[in-house]
Design a protein around this motif. Structure first.
Motif, PDB file in Angstrom:
ATOM      1  N   VAL A   1       5.549   5.214   8.113  1.00 15.73           N
ATOM      2  CA  VAL A   1       5.283   5.622   6.679  1.00 15.73           C
ATOM      3  C   VAL A   1       3.999   5.454   6.234  1.00 15.73           C
ATOM      4  O   VAL A   1       3.483   4.321   6.170  1.00 15.73           O
TER       5      VAL A   1
ATOM      6  N   MET B   1      -2.831   3.690   3.366  1.00 13.19           N
ATOM      7  CA  MET B   1      -2.325   2.674   3.958  1.00 13.19           C
ATOM      8  C   MET B   1      -1.142   2.969   4.848  1.00 13.19           C
ATOM      9  O   MET B   1      -0.165   3.926   4.510  1.00 13.19           O
TER      10      MET B   1
ATOM     11  N   ILE C   1       0.876   6.234   3.453  1.00  6.82           N
ATOM     12  CA  ILE C   1       0.767   6.534   2.062  1.00  6.82           C
ATOM     13  C   ILE C   1      -0.474   7.164   1.817  1.00  6.82           C
ATOM     14  O   ILE C   1      -1.450   6.295   2.099  1.00  6.82           O
TER      15      ILE C   1
ATOM     16  N   ALA D   1      15.806  -2.575   3.658  1.00  6.44           N
ATOM     17  CA  ALA D   1      14.463  -2.080   4.262  1.00  6.44           C
ATOM     18  C   ALA D   1      13.563  -3.281   4.431  1.00  6.44           C
ATOM     19  O   ALA D   1      13.357  -3.750   3.460  1.00  6.44           O
TER      20      ALA D   1
ATOM     21  N   ALA E   1      11.565   2.420  -0.586  1.00  3.64           N
ATOM     22  CA  ALA E   1      11.263   0.941  -0.326  1.00  3.64           C
ATOM     23  C   ALA E   1       9.692   0.937   0.020  1.00  3.64           C
ATOM     24  O   ALA E   1       8.964   0.051  -0.358  1.00  3.64           O
ATOM     25  N   THR E   2       8.997   1.701   0.782  1.00  5.45           N
ATOM     26  CA  THR E   2       7.752   1.599   1.147  1.00  5.45           C
ATOM     27  C   THR E   2       6.725   1.767  -0.093  1.00  5.45           C
ATOM     28  O   THR E   2       5.736   0.984  -0.252  1.00  5.45           O
ATOM     29  N   LEU E   3       7.169   2.850  -0.909  1.00  3.77           N
ATOM     30  CA  LEU E   3       6.459   2.973  -2.126  1.00  3.77           C
ATOM     31  C   LEU E   3       6.461   1.834  -3.171  1.00  3.77           C
ATOM     32  O   LEU E   3       5.397   1.457  -3.721  1.00  3.77           O
TER      33      LEU E   3
ATOM     34  N   VAL F   1       2.966  11.587   1.054  1.00  2.00           N
ATOM     35  CA  VAL F   1       3.329  10.580   2.066  1.00  2.00           C
ATOM     36  C   VAL F   1       3.694  11.395   3.385  1.00  2.00           C
ATOM     37  O   VAL F   1       4.451  12.310   3.456  1.00  2.00           O
TER      38      VAL F   1
ATOM     39  N   ALA G   1      15.466   6.395   1.696  1.00  2.00           N
ATOM     40  CA  ALA G   1      15.626   5.046   1.285  1.00  2.00           C
ATOM     41  C   ALA G   1      14.242   4.401   1.669  1.00  2.00           C
ATOM     42  O   ALA G   1      13.619   3.713   1.116  1.00  2.00           O
ATOM     43  N   ALA G   2      13.788   4.774   2.968  1.00  2.00           N
ATOM     44  CA  ALA G   2      12.559   4.505   3.499  1.00  2.00           C
ATOM     45  C   ALA G   2      11.398   4.481   2.768  1.00  2.00           C
ATOM     46  O   ALA G   2      10.522   3.749   2.536  1.00  2.00           O
ATOM     47  N   ILE G   3      11.507   5.859   2.187  1.00  2.00           N
ATOM     48  CA  ILE G   3      10.087   6.139   1.439  1.00  2.00           C
ATOM     49  C   ILE G   3      10.400   5.359  -0.151  1.00  2.00           C
ATOM     50  O   ILE G   3       9.296   4.894  -0.356  1.00  2.00           O
TER      51      ILE G   3
ATOM     52  N   TYR H   1       2.473   1.968   6.951  1.00  2.00           N
ATOM     53  CA  TYR H   1       3.609   1.057   7.012  1.00  2.00           C
ATOM     54  C   TYR H   1       4.560   1.085   8.153  1.00  2.00           C
ATOM     55  O   TYR H   1       4.780   2.402   8.331  1.00  2.00           O
TER      56      TYR H   1
ATOM     57  N   THR I   1       8.407   0.865   8.310  1.00  2.00           N
ATOM     58  CA  THR I   1       9.766   0.528   7.598  1.00  2.00           C
ATOM     59  C   THR I   1      11.005   0.617   8.324  1.00  2.00           C
ATOM     60  O   THR I   1      11.230   1.730   9.007  1.00  2.00           O
TER      61      THR I   1
ATOM     62  N   VAL J   1       9.750  -3.638   4.906  1.00  2.00           N
ATOM     63  CA  VAL J   1       8.583  -3.008   4.831  1.00  2.00           C
ATOM     64  C   VAL J   1       7.365  -3.886   5.187  1.00  2.00           C
ATOM     65  O   VAL J   1       7.114  -4.770   5.067  1.00  2.00           O
TER      66      VAL J   1
ATOM     67  N   ALA K   1       7.205  -1.452  -2.140  1.00  2.00           N
ATOM     68  CA  ALA K   1       6.273  -2.364  -1.512  1.00  2.00           C
ATOM     69  C   ALA K   1       4.890  -2.301  -1.764  1.00  2.00           C
ATOM     70  O   ALA K   1       4.071  -3.272  -1.834  1.00  2.00           O
ATOM     71  N   HIS K   2       4.525  -0.770  -1.559  1.00  2.04           N
ATOM     72  CA  HIS K   2       3.071  -0.400  -1.747  1.00  2.04           C
ATOM     73  C   HIS K   2       2.594  -0.776  -3.175  1.00  2.04           C
ATOM     74  O   HIS K   2       1.405  -1.451  -3.322  1.00  2.04           O
TER      75      HIS K   2
ATOM     76  N   VAL L   1       5.838  10.829   6.454  1.00  2.21           N
ATOM     77  CA  VAL L   1       6.943   9.901   7.440  1.00  2.21           C
ATOM     78  C   VAL L   1       7.185  10.384   9.071  1.00  2.21           C
ATOM     79  O   VAL L   1       7.611  11.780   9.096  1.00  2.21           O
TER      80      VAL L   1
ATOM     81  N   PHE M   1      10.669   3.722  10.827  1.00  2.00           N
ATOM     82  CA  PHE M   1       9.867   4.855  10.240  1.00  2.00           C
ATOM     83  C   PHE M   1       8.338   4.428   9.878  1.00  2.00           C
ATOM     84  O   PHE M   1       8.307   3.348   9.539  1.00  2.00           O
TER      85      PHE M   1
END
Lengths: 165, 504
Positions: free
Chosen positions: A14, A1, A16, A73, B468-470, A22, B464-466, A3, A5, A75, B472-473, A24, A12
């Motif tokens: 990102v 997936m 997953i 953030a 937030a993304t995790l 991950v 911080a972006a990682i 994203y 962010t 997302v 949200a995911h 980035v 960024f």
């Protein structure tokens, strides 16, 4: 997936890949991510480095409190991002703004009247809570709509106090 | 001689006093409001009695009920803590009349120091310097104040005669804005203290707020326990205190001079028990008497950590008629202590108070760390009382060590359920001006920002972006997962829209 962010000015990308991978902006990280029970405190190991942060849901965004710094953030998955791009700029300055009580308390004064023009930052209402008088300010310019409370009223958290049109 | 103490307070200070009583082998009695049935002080005390409703006026301010409970349960003394009834001469008098020891000064000393005009006049007679103002003049009308203002000079402060904690206080830069500000100050003073009287005082610019702790026994002995630096305030509420003060620092001569003046101020009202004399100190190290707090202070632990004394135990000993165990030459300051007040306030949202249930909490521990608190996981932070969650206090051999220790303790401290000002303290600990001891009482409001961290501070937006993304995911996946289950009687679409409404 995948994203996108956004934190401040920076975007960024990102991706997953699976529970532990991950990517980035093209750089792959080995990640171990977990929350402390159902708490908003998360622990994350990124290539062996240990981080702990609070992640709070906010309106349309997530707030990440990491080492005493708060990051806001946004997302979006790629589909959302495309949708937003096609919809053009946001219309946050239009529509009605509802001032809600940020905490339970007692209305001390309402220094504005219905129909009164207000500027951004003008005090709309003073709410007393925890022995402090808290000034609630207008987030934007407009006209005061219906005022739903009066001095002396006890209000609950998130109760609508008045609106700015 | 009493050996059962009723603690007429709540929160961290009630717990603090309970601990001192325990260590002295005293029986303890707690009182509580309906909102505090599960509070720590109720659980720690030997006995606990309900006072009434959650509002302070129905519970912790009910002096009559408190005295009645003390008599019924056989308590011989009442410790008022700070706030609530601590500085009410009539309550101290009522205790005395009921044959109860009031762990604090005599009613006459509370009254003398409680009326700021009387306090100023009294200490001036004893040769203690005061800030120029209209305080000794009694209650003046607006037109009289407006006439006197130019003589004092601008900028000046309007202060409530019955005031404290910044209520009813306004700063005036020029004469034209004064009438409106007088109005506002009187209104606030009336609402807070039931007394709309105000006075004017010269605003000392670049001022530091430094206070001296004193202890006095019934036999005329008074010692001072050095100073506390309390300049870091927001809206006149203290946020961080330290002892010694970096401004006094190595200047032992200034410390002793302030101490001696503080002792003289206390003697002027025949003071007994623990008390604090607050001074304003200007950039040339001239100091002026501000007021005397005739009670235990919130920030007493920093003095305890550098002097090694237990101030609350000393209070109880003094109330039992004992002689002070220390002479001035026995009091030595060792190392450095810093206290951060951890409040339920959101530093990213204009420090608005935050209420809610504390669901989770990890306290910092380890060498040199002390936490005074009355809350625990499951405790509800209610809007009825002040927003103080706890006091985090550290000791270090030097100021630098204390700051580094405070930094690590703040990072360890986790509180979930309400927003706290811990990030504010973390930013403060990183601020170059704080580290250099370069601050006055206006520093927090005028030269400190949460949005602009100091240069060179490790910023990690990608981490911080990682995060937030995790998160949200996970939420997206969770939502998808919940809807996939086919156990509902309505269609998934209907269910989804309901679920979404719930999330709003």
């Amino acid at each position: 997936m995948k994203y996108v962010t956004t934190i401040g000015e920076r975007e960024f990308l990102v991706e997953i890949v699976d529970d532990n991978t991950v990517i980035v902006d093209g750089v792959t990280f080995l990640v171990d991510f977990d929350s402390a029970g159902s708490q908003p405190v998360y622990s994350m190991l990124v290539d062996g480095r240990s981080y702990e942060a609070y992640v709070y849901p906010a309106e349309d965004s997530l707030q990440v409190l990491l080492h005493g710094t708060l990051y806001t953030a946004n997302v979006e998955d790629e589909r959302e991002k495309r949708l937003r791009a096609s919809a053009g700029s946001r219309v946050a300055e239009r529509g009605e703004y509802y001032l809600k009580a940020p905490m339970p308390g007692l209305v001390v004064t309402v220094p504005v009247k219905e129909g009164q023009a207000v500027e951004r930052g003008d005090v709309l209402l003073i709410l007393e809570s925890m022995k402090m008088q808290n000034e609630l300010k207008s987030p934007r310019a407009g006209k005061v709509g219906r005022v739903r409370v009066k001095p002396g009223d006890s209000v609950e958290q998130r109760q609508t106090l008045l609106s700015v049109v | 001689m009493f050996n059962k103490v009723l603690i007429a307070n709540r929160g961290e200070i009630a717990v603090r006093i309970l601990r001192a009583c325990r260590e002295l082998g005293m029986q303890t009695v707690a009182v509580y409001s309906e909102a505090d049935r599960h509070a720590l002080h109720v659980r720690y005390a030997d006995e606990a009695y309900l006072l009434g409703g959650a509002q302070s006026r129905d519970s912790y301010l009910r002096g009559d009920k408190i005295i009645e409970i003390a008599r019924k349960c056989g308590a011989g003394a009442i410790h008022p803590g700070y706030g609530f009834l601590a500085e009410r001469a009539d309550f101290a008098q009522a205790c005395q009349d009921a044959g109860l020891a009031f762990i604090g000064p005599r009613p006459s000393a509370i009254a003398a120091m409680g009326d700021k005009a009387v306090a100023r006049a009294t200490v001036t007679r004893a040769g203690v310097p005061v800030v120029p103002g209209t305080e000794g003049e009694g209650s003046l009308r607006d037109d009289e104040l407006l006439q006197l203002a130019p003589q004092i000079g601008f900028p000046l402060l309007i202060k409530a005669t019955a005031g404290g904690g910044g209520k009813g206080m306004r700063e005036v830069r020029f004469l034209e804005e004064m009438p409106g500000l007088l109005n506002a100050a009187r209104r606030e003073a009336e609402a807070s203290f039931g007394d709309g009287n105000v006075y004017l005082e010269k605003l000392v610019e670049g001022a530091r707020h430094i206070e001296i702790q004193i202890l006095a026994d019934e036999h005329g002995n008074v010692v001072h326990l050095g100073e506390r630096e309390c300049s870091l305030q927001r809206r006149h509420q203290k946020l961080l205190e330290e002892s010694p003060s970096p401004f006094v620092g190595e200047n032992e001569e200034l410390r002793q001079r302030m101490g001696e003046v503080a002792v003289r101020a206390a003697q002027a009202v025949h003071y007994v028990n623990a008390g604090t004399i607050e001074f304003l100190v200007d950039k040339d190290k001239n100091f002026y008497f501000l007021e005397m707090n005739t009670r235990l202070q919130v920030e007493h632990p920093v003095t305890e950590l550098v002097t090694g004394l237990d101030i609350v135990k000393e209070q109880i000993r003094i109330a039992r008629g004992r002689h002070l165990r220390y002479q001035q030459s026995d009091v030595r300051m060792n190392g450095w202590a810093i206290e951060c007040r951890i409040n339920a306030e959101d530093p990213y949202n204009n420090f608005l108070p935050s209420t809610g249930r504390i669901s989770h909490s990890i306290l910092p521990t380890g060498p040199g760390v002390r936490v005074d608190t009355g809350v625990f996981p499951g405790f509800e932070i209610s809007p009825y009382y002040d927003s103080l969650i706890s006091k985090l206090i550290v000791w270090g051999e030097t100021r630098a060590e204390a700051i580094l220790r405070m930094r690590r303790a703040l990072e360890e401290y986790k509180i979930v359920g309400v927003r706290t000002n811990i990030p504010f303290h973390q930013n403060l600990m990183d601020s170059h001006r704080f580290m250099g001891g370069q601050f006055d009482t206006r520093f927090v409001e005028e030269r400190f920002s949460m949005d602009a961290p100091e240069e060179g501070r490790g910023s990690r937006p990608e981490i911080a972006a990682i995060f937030a993304t995790l998160v949200a995911h996970r939420e997206t996946q969770l939502a998808a997962h919940v809807i996939r289950r086919g156990e509902r009687d309505t269609s998934n679409w209907k269910w989804l829209s309901r679920w979404e409404r719930l999330q709003r």
